[in-house]
Design a protein around this motif. Structure first.
Motif, PDB file in Angstrom:
ATOM      1  N   ALA A 151       0.858  -1.192   0.000  1.00 30.52           N
ATOM      2  CA  ALA A 151       0.000   0.000   0.000  1.00 30.52           C
ATOM      3  C   ALA A 151       0.889   1.235   0.000  1.00 30.52           C
ATOM      4  N   GLY A 152       0.502   2.221  -0.777  1.00 27.93           N
ATOM      5  CA  GLY A 152       1.302   3.440  -0.874  1.00 27.93           C
ATOM      6  C   GLY A 152       2.194   3.442  -2.106  1.00 27.93           C
ATOM      7  N   GLN A 153       2.292   2.303  -2.772  1.00 23.02           N
ATOM      8  CA  GLN A 153       3.013   2.248  -4.048  1.00 23.02           C
ATOM      9  C   GLN A 153       2.129   2.918  -5.076  1.00 23.02           C
TER      10      GLN A 153
ATOM     11  N   PHE B 191       7.179  -2.414 -10.958  1.00 18.40           N
ATOM     12  CA  PHE B 191       6.416  -3.395 -10.169  1.00 18.40           C
ATOM     13  C   PHE B 191       7.141  -3.710  -8.851  1.00 18.40           C
TER      14      PHE B 191
ATOM     15  N   PRO C 291      10.121  -1.955  -7.205  1.00 14.16           N
ATOM     16  CA  PRO C 291      11.240  -1.053  -6.860  1.00 14.16           C
ATOM     17  C   PRO C 291      11.802  -1.326  -5.457  1.00 14.16           C
ATOM     18  N   ASP C 292      11.087  -2.125  -4.694  1.00 14.38           N
ATOM     19  CA  ASP C 292      11.594  -2.519  -3.368  1.00 14.38           C
ATOM     20  C   ASP C 292      12.435  -3.787  -3.506  1.00 14.38           C
TER      21      ASP C 292
ATOM     22  N   THR D 168       8.835  -6.910  -0.389  1.00 20.55           N
ATOM     23  CA  THR D 168       7.521  -6.956   0.258  1.00 20.55           C
ATOM     24  C   THR D 168       6.850  -8.305  -0.029  1.00 20.55           C
TER      25      THR D 168
ATOM     26  N   LEU E 231      15.493  -0.240  -6.129  1.00 16.00           N
ATOM     27  CA  LEU E 231      15.774   1.150  -6.508  1.00 16.00           C
ATOM     28  C   LEU E 231      15.899   2.020  -5.268  1.00 16.00           C
TER      29      LEU E 231
ATOM     30  N   VAL F 186      12.458   2.752  -0.717  1.00 13.15           N
ATOM     31  CA  VAL F 186      11.213   2.831  -1.477  1.00 13.15           C
ATOM     32  C   VAL F 186      10.045   2.294  -0.647  1.00 13.15           C
TER      33      VAL F 186
ATOM     34  N   TRP G  63       6.607   4.153   0.526  1.00 14.29           N
ATOM     35  CA  TRP G  63       5.237   3.646   0.354  1.00 14.29           C
ATOM     36  C   TRP G  63       4.446   3.768   1.657  1.00 14.29           C
TER      37      TRP G  63
ATOM     38  N   ASN H  66       3.391   7.216   2.171  1.00 13.22           N
ATOM     39  CA  ASN H  66       2.272   7.529   1.253  1.00 13.22           C
ATOM     40  C   ASN H  66       0.962   6.968   1.797  1.00 13.22           C
ATOM     41  N   ASP H  67       1.059   5.760   2.316  1.00  6.81           N
ATOM     42  CA  ASP H  67      -0.138   5.111   2.825  1.00  6.81           C
ATOM     43  C   ASP H  67      -0.697   5.871   4.028  1.00  6.81           C
TER      44      ASP H  67
ATOM     45  N   ASP I 192      -2.416   8.881   2.713  1.00  3.44           N
ATOM     46  CA  ASP I 192      -3.731   8.568   2.141  1.00  3.44           C
ATOM     47  C   ASP I 192      -4.772   8.339   3.228  1.00  3.44           C
TER      48      ASP I 192
END
Lengths: 540, 540
Positions: free
Chosen positions: A268-270, A374, A376-377, A381, A407, B409, B413, B416-417, B420
């Motif tokens: 979540a948050g991606q 798809f 980047p981690d 996860t 990344l 990264v 996320w 970001n979550d 949101d």
């Protein structure tokens, strides 16, 4: 409670929890007897319900009717929601017996709801809403309150949804009946459907072919007509690939149109590549109906990240230009797909629709970017969630995760920026070429062999570009007499070689062929309208 | 060309390139003579143009008129675009002499364009568009074709814009005249405006106070009436803080409404907190006009990332509920701000508008999240760009960058979550409290002292939540007799202590006080309409 000598749970015992829920949920009275089972060499089992004698003629007819018509007939008092629900439950029971596509039946809830709907209709003389009595199946990771939503990870089998997912709520408001939850692959990132909890789902139109993925249980469900409408999710083709492989309709809307709250998906948050939810169906009318029903309820006032864009009514018009993308420029589609495109071109031109050839644009770069975005981690996860329970990783999931590249945040930005530039370039190209929609294959061939889906560029391009894309059956099936191997074709690269060598006409014989219509970003209504026109013309 | 002994360029010689461009661009004929300069102890210099004798009464009147009215008068043939442009160029020349807010005059282009517009009007008897002849200033990092856009980084002084920024194009289509480019701080991430190229910009309403930032040159420009409309950018308050400090109108629209292509900002592809472009003006009518002009041109069909939302016409209505947020729950606003809010509350209630007290919600958590999301790369993108030329880092920029925290990264996320979830919670809270807009301070006080802006929560909250926010002058100024220090107040934490101790009535005397109206996400039109109503009521 197990005492001092209790064994710790293994992943197998954890997985068993979900299997037990499924086993207990199966309406056993509608199972085929061993004598009714088709012979093992039979490949297409879609007609088994009609042959089995378990379903009445009326029930068979009900399950071969789309939502638009079913709702009309319930509104006329010709059908009750209860008999519609029973008909689909029966068919779904047989379907699951043959295809292993259901993770949980919700027969009791569905029937109770159907009875409520009938009582409402009896009392008020009108329907509850535009999906009154329509049985809908949902991919397992879509939440239903009080039920486990584990996303096919054994490590998550104790996760119980605290509420219905937002889209399920909207469909329920409109009268829908939810009777099935369906299978998905481990990691949700493959184009097949197999996991360590519920096993492998099969393709009812051709048991030797993949049912697609990741919403493979939905593809099988709608292909078998176990449900009228299905809900799946798509981040790289996960609605459209199973739709194509099972010969049904599947729509990936632009991101942030349909509500997404209440879906069990790690990461979540991606937001580099947004996963979207979307409908499967057996008609374009039903796709249109479902989108309208959801957006008429203004979900953006509840789920604030959504775009406040109502579902517009767009009439199909011949005054459009269709660009045919014969190839993605990396791998050439198999002969049956080329035949479908050629037929489409001829029909469209004969009907007076402008058709041009669409040159592929930077597909290889787009493929590299989306696959990188798809994971980047570095895929951590997902791999952590698999590893947490000790379950083994599926081969196809592992193969895809090999492309994962860790990344930094700044590198992720640079990829996002390249993505944005490509979106702008592609949009400008469509405008400069005067093209309204692109017609292209949804996959390199009609389907992959079982568990062998391994090339997703034909769907992923549109996820990267965030363009709406609708898959529909072209109305033809693979015919070795018409679809022979082009022995003159010289593959242009290794991927092309690998994919082209997979085509053996006899293996795919009889498999349905689907095409994909792709519109401009956020022109979802225009895309559906164009697909309706194209389908009508292609099918005469 | 410099021969064997040529010295390599230092950052000073690099910076000099831009300074020379500015120096060469200043219309020297309109500079104040040394005798016309105000005495150094004078704090408010806004009236100098009127006193100088350089501008005619008509020119002064022109520069005190908003765009809505100017365009009307040009349409009536009362004014020519050329005389309007000259009037603003004159005023801007004086303004820059006093405030150092301009990085480049574009007098020649502006006058040529004005003459074209006049010729068009003479020939066709109608205006080119709804911004016909309206002089607009733009923050330096907004592209103008063929001109350097370095974003205040010495290392980028060779970057020449290949085209006009998208929004500039739209404004030009509508007849706007671009005559000025204005100053911004090093890194663009501070609430002051100072850099190693053009130096420090001052606040014309009070020379001892900060002009705000990062669009401080715009704040000064519109405050001095050097332009009718200004364009700045806002990722944490960079439009609203300078608007507030200079006593003008500034609007931060929801993200993805106004076109953003063609802005020089490092970190492209960062999408956790989106930077937005927006207008400064001297009336709400002009904010409304500018938004309408931009969105009437459907920029989403060119810049595909934008939302296809036309600018709706929304009438101001008293049938709204205003929530007054007296404090962010972290630092208490200074007494003049409390007086402005109290006055607003009384006026609104007297006018029959429903007003409730808005309890702040998780401000500290929001502050932590947004500051983290400003620099998830650990601030490296920015610090590298500063270091590349060898220029020293500004103190205030360095202080803010100390909060930079390198994220993976996956950590990004998770932030970001959280963002949101807060967006959803805050939206639900506004709905459950029945609040349409929130009225709150744009800053802890009317302004910060020169170079001392160091607390941005009152603006940053709305960037995190992506809610539209409009700053407008409350019509009052700091008055030590009315705004004494509340000696009974006990700060509740260290930040509160630091900020509260900064208030010394005599220091801020005469400074304008602005308020901020915040609407729901994407309810930009409703926000502007509510601000218009609130302003009318407050000012009687």
């Amino acid at each position: 409670m197990g005492g001092l000598l209790a064994k710790p749970n293994t992943w197998e015992t954890e997985a068993e929890k979900c299997r037990k829920i499924r086993a207990d949920s199966i309406p056993e009275q509608w199972l085929l007897t061993p004598g009714q089972l088709p012979p093992p060499e039979r490949l297409n089992v879609l007609n088994v319900p009609a042959e089995s004698g378990i379903m009445s003629l009326k029930e068979l007819q009900i399950t071969e009717t789309d939502a638009t018509t079913l709702v009309q007939r319930m509104g006329d008092g010709d059908l009750t929601a209860e008999e519609v629900t029973i008909a689909f439950l029966k068919r779904a029971t047989i379907g699951n017996q043959l295809l292993n596509n259901v993770t949980e039946f919700m027969a009791e809830d569905a029937l109770a709801r159907a009875k409520q709907l009938d009582a409402y209709f009896a009392e008020h003389g009108k329907l509850v809403g535009p999906l009154h009595g329509v049985p809908i199946s949902t991919k397992e990771h879509i939440w239903h309150k009080g039920r486990i939503a584990c996303g096919a990870y054994v490590s998550q089998v104790d996760k119980v949804a605290t509420e219905d997912s937002h889209l399920v709520q909207l469909a329920k408001n409109a009268g829908a009946v939810f009777h099935l939850r369906t299978n998905e692959p481990q990691t949700l990132m493959t184009g097949n459907t197999n996991n360590n909890i519920w096993g492998e789902t099969l393709n009812g139109s051709h048991l030797q072919l993949s049912c697609g993925g990741s919403s493979g249980g939905e593809g099988a469900s709608i292909g078998f007509k176990s449900a009228v409408i299905g809900l799946g999710t798509d981040i790289g083709g996960s609605i459209r690939i199973p739709a194509a492989f099972n010969g049904v309709y599947g729509f990936r809307p632009s991101a942030l149109r349909l509500p997404y709250n209440g879906i069990e998906l790690p990461g979540a948050g991606q937001e580099s590549i947004k996963c979207v939810i979307g409908p499967f169906a057996n008609s374009i009318d039903d796709i249109d109906l479902f989108m309208k029903v959801a957006l008429d309820q203004e979900p953006w006032d509840t789920e604030v990240s959504l775009l406040p864009l109502p579902w517009k009514s767009v009439e199909s018009s011949k005054d459009i230009t269709v660009g045919i993308m014969w190839t993605d420029g990396i791998v050439r589609p198999h002969p049956p797909m080329m035949r479908a495109l050629k037929g489409a071109k001829e029909s469209l031109e004969a009907a007076g629709v402008r058709v041009i050839d669409w040159e592929p644009y930077k597909s290889l770069e787009m493929l590299e970017i989306i696959v990188t975005l798809f994971f980047p981690d570095g895929g951590k996860t997902i791999t952590d969630l698999v590893a947490a329970s000790g379950e083994p990783m599926n081969e196809d999931a592992a193969a895809f995760l090999q492309h994962a590249k860790l990344l930094t945040v700044a590198e992720n930005w640079a990829y996002n920026d390249r993505r944005d530039k490509l979106r702008a370039e592609f949009h400008a190209l469509m405008k400069s070429r005067g093209v309204d929609v692109i017609l292209c294959p949804p996959y390199v061939g009609c389907a992959a062999r079982k568990n062998k889906t391994d090339y997703g560029t034909y769907t992923m391009l549109w996820n990267l570009l965030d363009q709406p894309a609708l898959v529909f059956p072209a109305g033809i099936t693979v015919d070795p007499a018409l679809d022979s191997v082009d022995t003159d074709y010289k593959p242009t690269n290794e991927m092309d070689q690998v994919q082209y060598s997979k085509y053996v006409p006899e293996v795919f014989e009889g498999a349905p062929i689907c095409l994909q219509v792709v519109g401009k970003h956020l022109c979802d209504e225009e895309t559906v309208a164009a697909a309706r026109l194209i389908e009508q013309i292609i099918k005469g």
